[in-house]
Design an enzyme around this catalytic site. Structure first.
Site, PDB file in Angstrom:
ATOM      1  N   ASP A 504      -7.878  -9.470 -18.064  1.00 18.31           N
ATOM      2  CA  ASP A 504      -7.335  -8.118 -17.897  1.00 18.31           C
ATOM      3  C   ASP A 504      -8.100  -7.121 -18.759  1.00 18.31           C
ATOM      4  O   ASP A 504      -8.789  -7.486 -19.728  1.00 18.31           O
ATOM      5  CB  ASP A 504      -5.849  -8.156 -18.319  1.00 18.31           C
ATOM      6  CG  ASP A 504      -5.007  -7.075 -17.681  1.00 18.31           C
ATOM      7  OD1 ASP A 504      -5.579  -6.142 -17.087  1.00 18.31           O
ATOM      8  OD2 ASP A 504      -3.762  -7.151 -17.792  1.00 18.31           O
ATOM      9  N   ASP A 574      -1.220  -3.003  -9.667  1.00 18.62           N
ATOM     10  CA  ASP A 574       0.069  -3.303 -10.301  1.00 18.62           C
ATOM     11  C   ASP A 574       1.229  -2.860  -9.424  1.00 18.62           C
ATOM     12  O   ASP A 574       2.378  -3.170  -9.712  1.00 18.62           O
ATOM     13  CB  ASP A 574       0.166  -2.603 -11.660  1.00 18.62           C
ATOM     14  CG  ASP A 574      -0.500  -3.421 -12.757  1.00 18.62           C
ATOM     15  OD1 ASP A 574      -0.816  -4.596 -12.513  1.00 18.62           O
ATOM     16  OD2 ASP A 574      -0.703  -2.881 -13.858  1.00 18.62           O
TER      17      ASP A 574
HETATM   18  C1  DGJ Z   1      -1.752  -5.276 -16.407  1.00 15.91           C
HETATM   19  C2  DGJ Z   1      -1.843  -6.240 -15.259  1.00 15.91           C
HETATM   20  O1  DGJ Z   1      -2.306  -5.590 -14.119  1.00 15.91           O
HETATM   21  C3  DGJ Z   1      -0.493  -6.880 -15.059  1.00 15.91           C
HETATM   22  O2  DGJ Z   1      -0.516  -7.722 -13.936  1.00 15.91           O
HETATM   23  C4  DGJ Z   1      -0.132  -7.645 -16.289  1.00 15.91           C
HETATM   24  O3  DGJ Z   1      -1.046  -8.689 -16.483  1.00 15.91           O
HETATM   25  C5  DGJ Z   1      -0.121  -6.724 -17.498  1.00 15.91           C
HETATM   26  N1  DGJ Z   1      -1.343  -5.988 -17.613  1.00 15.91           N
HETATM   27  C6  DGJ Z   1       0.116  -7.502 -18.759  1.00 15.91           C
HETATM   28  O4  DGJ Z   1       0.005  -6.747 -19.891  1.00 15.91           O
END
Ligand code: DGJ
Length: 753
Positions: A504, A574
């Site tokens: 991430d 997200d």
């Molecule tokens: C952003 C990601 O896109 C989410 O799926 C998740 O992993 C969060 N970060 C966790 O902090």
């Protein structure tokens, strides 16, 4: 016949792909390399005739005065006012380039990717600057990879590179041009946007040090705005770079579009030291005569055949720089050999392995990750047929929320008293792979790492360090920091039974300072950050060839060919609301393949939008990509879990067709109440149609949807009802649709008899 040819008499280079040609020629004095043609196939004779016309003195006079001399790679210097491909300063104060072609070579790689590369060398007439223009074509694709390599062959002085783009493109003369691009933001990535280009300059870019949610380094141009989904000419480009980038589209007075793309020059002069070279990222380009759908299918096939995990398997392509380390033998063994009928009918293509059905705990638990909670979720996920269980954020020491602990990658003993091993073992006993979330480029000020190394973050002296999500960005351009990131992840992967990493990146770069570099070239942080990111990823892939990687950046903030060549899949957004996802997925599918598009089924109401949607609708939308589940399974009823189990089983049946097949976008919710996609499996035997109503079916709902790509003479059987229908009926009359209600969806499987 070799796909790249050079004709000595006309000085023409002709590149042939499966169904297109690209031609350019050196001028008689060797001082310029001028673009001739890009589009449908032409023969060498025609290309030579075009070269003669553009090399005639009167032709050059006319085009240079208008500022649209179609050079293959535009050196700034002389009477040029358009966007340069290359702009440099020499040590004695001379700015501007005068050069000459000094040679070329054509290399054939007979390996399983069947590729041919042309390197054309230009040398400055007075200074030690050499530029190699590189072109690569593949036996089974219409994509051409272009990049450039700059070298300072001197021994005394650096050359200051002010702008260095990967490639320059010239669209033919037309009445007008329409641009399609993908823009958006967090939770709304990949929105298809179109504009007619007006006289002047249109710039798509990221100055954020990363690819960004706001725009994708991809574009598609069509003459007169006449291309439709399945018809018309489309000229497209996609940049393999995950740092700051730019795509410049200039409309010339004569009706051409000059398109160029590469590293963003903002705040980024680079010193090219004596004896060193700079390999620029690939700009992959594609001409399709089959509309936006044809262009997308060609992009998908290219990525399945030559980008996703394949670059790694074959030891990397020099065109995706910063790759290092040995080939990935394990992946080679896992890759499947499939006959892909288009393009290059009948050719056998090695495709990446199918992606497993994944479960991710993020939306279920947030940071409240515990061994007991994760074990329970894993058991429920396994019952549904999930194949890969991923623990998201929150598993490491001190990580209760997003205020602390990034950088301290040690398993939290309060959450996992015996480490991750018992959970990983249970997950494997349940027959699933085990995955873990990391965000290695970041640090919270409240962390042991930051307390020990405050100088490791990007920062300027005497300036604030802007926090976003309470975190700062590590200066990955520093080799010691990149080395630490590699060592930390290498240890994590060595000490734990990890099959999958979700990588991430939850903020973009700011205050890109590098105090230790002051007086040298601190601005190279923009370049070296991404190069070292690639080096860390490449090193990890080499050291842990069995570990798959997902690129995530707060959703779809880092999706580009550079990342796709180093990962198996990407986190799309997200925003997991299935209705919002329809638009995001349609945009995504313009440029990237379904196999790479991770799509979760989550709870209803959706945690982000609070919208309620039926479970089958949420599944059908997610089944158009690489299926995942991200809901709080402990809260799902027995009936919901049973329905989910059946839908996962159904997905496994359609998975080869969705992940390796050809995509036809049959209907778009941008244009009407119905959205529908069709996947035609390798060989054309299996057909999957997924249809869904868009946000609000206000306009009349069609009773049928016409399918594409079928054999009209063949008969197709519905795998569920057994009903048989001819290809002609499905093509011309269409498949019957259910009556539309709010959130109606349908999934049909057909097989060709
Ligand atoms: C952003 C990601 O896109 C989410 O799926 C998740 O992993 C969060 N970060 C966790 O902090």
């Amino acid at each position: 016949m070799t796909p790249i040819r050079y004709d000595e008499a006309s000085r023409v280079f002709l590149l042939d792909t499966v169904s297109t040609s690209y031609a350019f020629a050196a001028t008689g004095d060797g001082r310029q390399v001028r673009h001739i043609h890009w589009g449908p196939r032409v023969d060498l004779e025609s290309a030579a005739a075009m070269a003669l016309s553009t090399d005639a003195p009167h032709a050059v006079e006319r085009i240079t005065w208008g500022g649209e001399d179609p050079l293959e790679y535009t050196p700034w210097g002389g009477q040029r006012y358009d966007e340069p491909s290359l702009k440099v300063d020499f040590a004695d104060g001379t700015r501007g380039i005068e050069w000459q072609v000094t040679g070329h070579r054509i290399e054939r790689d007979e390996g399983d990717e069947g590729r041919t590369t042309l390197v054309l060398t230009l040398e400055d007439l007075a200074y030690p600057l050499t530029v190699d223009l590189c072109y690569r074509v593949f036996d089974d694709s219409d994509v051409i990879e272009r990049w450039a390599r700059l070298s300072n062959s001197g021994s005394d002085d650096p050359i200051v590179v002010r702008q260095a783009l990967s490639a320059n493109l010239w669209m033919p003369i037309e009445r007008s041009w329409r641009l399609r691009y993908l823009q958006g933001g967090w939770g709304s990535e990949d929105q298809i946007t179109e504009t007619v280009l007006r006289p002047g300059r249109f710039v798509l870019e990221s100055r954020r040090g990363t690819t960004s949610h706001e725009a994708s380094p991809w574009f598609a141009l069509d003459p007169c705005g006449e291309a439709t989904e399945e018809h018309g000419a489309v000229y497209s480009g996609s940049l393999a770079w995950s740092g700051s980038w730019k795509i410049v589209l200039e409309t010339t007075p004569g009706g051409r579009v000059h398109a160029c793309a590469g590293l963003n020059d903002f705040d980024a002069p680079l010193l090219l030291a004596p004896g060193t070279e700079l390999v620029l990222p690939v700009l992959a380009v594609l001409y399709s005569g089959a509309g936006h759908g044809g262009a997308s299918r060609a992009w998908h096939a290219y990525q399945l055949g030559h980008v996703l995990s394949h670059a790694a398997r074959t030891g990397g392509s020099p065109s995706f720089p910063a790759r290092s380390g040995p080939a990935r033998p394990e992946h080679a063994r896992r890759a499947s050999l499939v006959t892909r009928p288009e393009p290059g009918a009948g050719e056998e293509a090695v495709l990446p392995p199918l992606r497993p059905v994944l479960y991710n705990s993020w939306e279920a638990t947030g940071f409240s990750v515990t061994e007991a909670g994760q074990t329970r979720l894993a058991e429920l996920a396994a019952e549904m047929g999930v194949e890969l269980f991923v623990v998201d954020d929150g598993w490491f020491t001190g990580r209760r929320d997003d205020h602390a602990a990034l950088g301290d990658w040690v398993v939290d003993p309060t959450k996992f008293p015996n480490g991750l091993a018992p959970l990983a073992a249970r997950v494997k006993d349940l027959g699933m792979g085990f995955g873990l979330w990391v965000e290695p480029e970041m640090v919270n000020p409240d962390s042991d790492l930051y307390r020990a190394h405050p100088d490791w973050t990007l920062h300027f002296a005497n300036r604030s360090r802007t926090e976003r999500r309470n975190q700062l960005v590590l200066n990955l351009a520093r080799d010691d920091v990149a080395g630490w990131v590699f060592a930390t992840l290498d240890r994590l992967l060595t000490e734990h039974e990890i099959d999958f990493v979700k990588w991430d990146m939850n903020r973009h770069l700011s205050e890109p300072g590098w105090p230790a570099e002051t007086g040298h070239n601190p601005e190279r942080v923009w370049l070296d950050y991404t190069r070292n990111l690639y080096a860390v990823l490449d090193g990890l892939r080499a050291a842990h060839p069995d570990v798959d990687i997902e690129s995530c950046s707060g959703g779809g903030g880092r999706i580009d060919l550079g990342m796709l060549s180093r990962t198996e899949q990407v986190w799309t957004s997200d925003n997991t609301d299935a209705l919002d996802r329809i638009a995001i997925q349609e945009g995504f599918s313009q440029a990237w393949p379904a196999q790479a598009m991770m799509a979760w089924v989550t709870d209803s109401p959706n945690p982000l939008t609070r919208r309620r949607l039926p479970l089958s609708f949420r599944f059908h939308v997610a089944m158009a990509g690489s299926l995942g589940i991200g809901g709080d399974l402990a809260e799902w009823s027995h009936e919901e879990r049973t329905e989910a189990r059946d839908l996962v089983a159904l997905y496994k049946k359609i998975r080869p067709t969705v992940q390796h097949g050809r995509l036809y976008r049959l209907a778009s919710t941008r244009q009407g109440p119905l959205g529908a996609v069709e996947y035609l499996g390798p060989g054309g035997y299996d057909v999957v149609v997924i249809a869904f109503s868009g946000p609000r079916p206000l306009r009349p709902w069609p009773s049928r949807i016409r399918l594409a790509g079928l054999d009209e003479a063949a008969t197709y059987r519905d795998c569920d009802s057994g009903a048989e229908t001819s290809g002609a009926v499905l093509t011309h009359l269409g498949l019957e649709l259910p009556t539309a209600l709010d959130a109606t969806s349908m999934l049909v499987r057909l097989e060709r008899l």
